[in-house]
Design an enzyme around this catalytic site. Structure first.
Site, PDB file in Angstrom:
ATOM      1  N   ASP A 254      -4.574  -1.278   6.609  1.00 17.94           N
ATOM      2  CA  ASP A 254      -4.840  -2.649   6.140  1.00 17.94           C
ATOM      3  C   ASP A 254      -4.518  -3.601   7.290  1.00 17.94           C
ATOM      4  OD1 ASP A 254      -5.547  -4.493   4.201  1.00 17.94           O
ATOM      5  OD2 ASP A 254      -3.554  -4.631   3.319  1.00 17.94           O
TER       6      ASP A 254
ATOM      7  N   LYS B 183      -9.430  -1.693   6.467  1.00 14.11           N
ATOM      8  CA  LYS B 183      -9.946  -3.042   6.248  1.00 14.11           C
ATOM      9  C   LYS B 183     -10.541  -3.574   7.550  1.00 14.11           C
ATOM     10  CE  LYS B 183      -7.097  -6.600   5.976  1.00 14.11           C
ATOM     11  NZ  LYS B 183      -6.016  -7.298   5.284  1.00 14.11           N
TER      12      LYS B 183
ATOM     13  N   TRP C  43       0.846  -1.209   0.000  1.00 14.69           N
ATOM     14  CA  TRP C  43       0.000   0.000   0.000  1.00 14.69           C
ATOM     15  C   TRP C  43       0.875   1.250   0.000  1.00 14.69           C
ATOM     16  CZ3 TRP C  43      -5.205   0.050   3.180  1.00 14.69           C
ATOM     17  CH2 TRP C  43      -6.076  -0.869   2.603  1.00 14.69           C
TER      18      TRP C  43
ATOM     19  N   ASP D  95       4.419  -0.739  11.334  1.00 15.09           N
ATOM     20  CA  ASP D  95       4.069  -2.167  11.428  1.00 15.09           C
ATOM     21  C   ASP D  95       4.924  -2.803  12.534  1.00 15.09           C
ATOM     22  OD1 ASP D  95       2.572  -4.156   9.083  1.00 15.09           O
ATOM     23  OD2 ASP D  95       3.651  -5.137  10.722  1.00 15.09           O
TER      24      ASP D  95
END
Ligand SMILES: C[S@@+](CC[C@H](N)C(=O)[O-])C[C@H]1O[C@@H](n2cnc3c(N)ncnc32)[C@H](O)[C@@H]1O
EC number: 2.1.1.166
Length: 196
Positions: A110, A150, A51, A69
């Site tokens: 996401d 998401k 992304w 992350d």
């Protein structure tokens, strides 16, 4: 079962994207006009970087992408890209993010919990992660900003959307074509952040 060698996976490899998810974002951007040239973008749950690659491709010289992350990301050699390795639930991660940008035009998430195979548990974990992201963006999203995320769908979606309606002018729930047919992943696009 998810076949890692499916056609989107192969296409992604060929075209240099790090994940098949890149196509989901391209498709969503084409339909819903998400990115503008000078945007500051926060990419939550960004590894392996598919992304972020798409966001960098869509931004101009003045845009930036801050990605976070718990897993490492192989560097994306782009001076507009900043990666923070950390857990989004950790306050330290949140203060690291704001070192690169105090506010964001768009937050894309996401983020996905490790799946257990039990739909309700996966849904609940997904909701909890999104609520954490929401708490953070309430401090950092600009007025009229966009939040795309998401979700592993389930019964708490309705109440989440109710909360989001208090914060955003426009909410859309989408199941993009690039999503695996038997998956319960949905995407929610929230536009027009009312606070900020
Ligand atoms: C589906 S992947 C994202 C794929 C990415 N959008 C791409 O296109 O390459 C979901 C990511 O969420 C991350 N994640 C899960 N829980 C997290 C947490 N608490 N904090 C930060 N990242 C998390 C996982 O490590 C994983 O890399």
């Amino acid at each position: 079962m998810y076949n890692r060698k499916d056609s989107f996976y192969k296409k992604a490899k060929l075209e240099g994207y790090r994940s098949r998810a890149s196509y989901k974002l391209l498709e969503l951007n084409q339909k819903y006009k998400l990115f503008r040239k000078n945007d500051a973008v926060l990419d939550v749950g960004a590894a392996p970087g598919g992304w972020s690659q798409v966001a960098l491709q869509l931004l101009g010289e003045k845009g930036i992408v801050v990605a976070v992350d718990i897993l490492d990301i192989n560097p994306l050699n782009d001076k507009r890209f900043h990666f923070i390795k950390g857990d989004i639930r950790d306050e330290n991660t949140l203060s690291e993010i704001t070192k690169y940008a105090s506010s964001f035009d768009i937050v894309i998430s996401d983020i996905a919990p490790n799946t257990t195979g039990q739909k309700f548990v996966d849904h609940q974990n997904s909701i909890n992660l999104i609520k954490t992201v929401m708490n953070f963006i309430m401090k950092t999203l600009k007025k009229n900003g966009i939040f795309l995320f998401k979700l592993f769908d389930g019964e708490e979606r309705e109440s989440l959307v109710k909360d989001l309606k208090e914060l955003f002018e426009d909410i859309k729930i989408i199941r993009p074509d690039a999503t695996r047919k038997n998956s319960f992943e949905i995407y929610i696009i929230c536009k027009g952040y009312k606070l900020g």
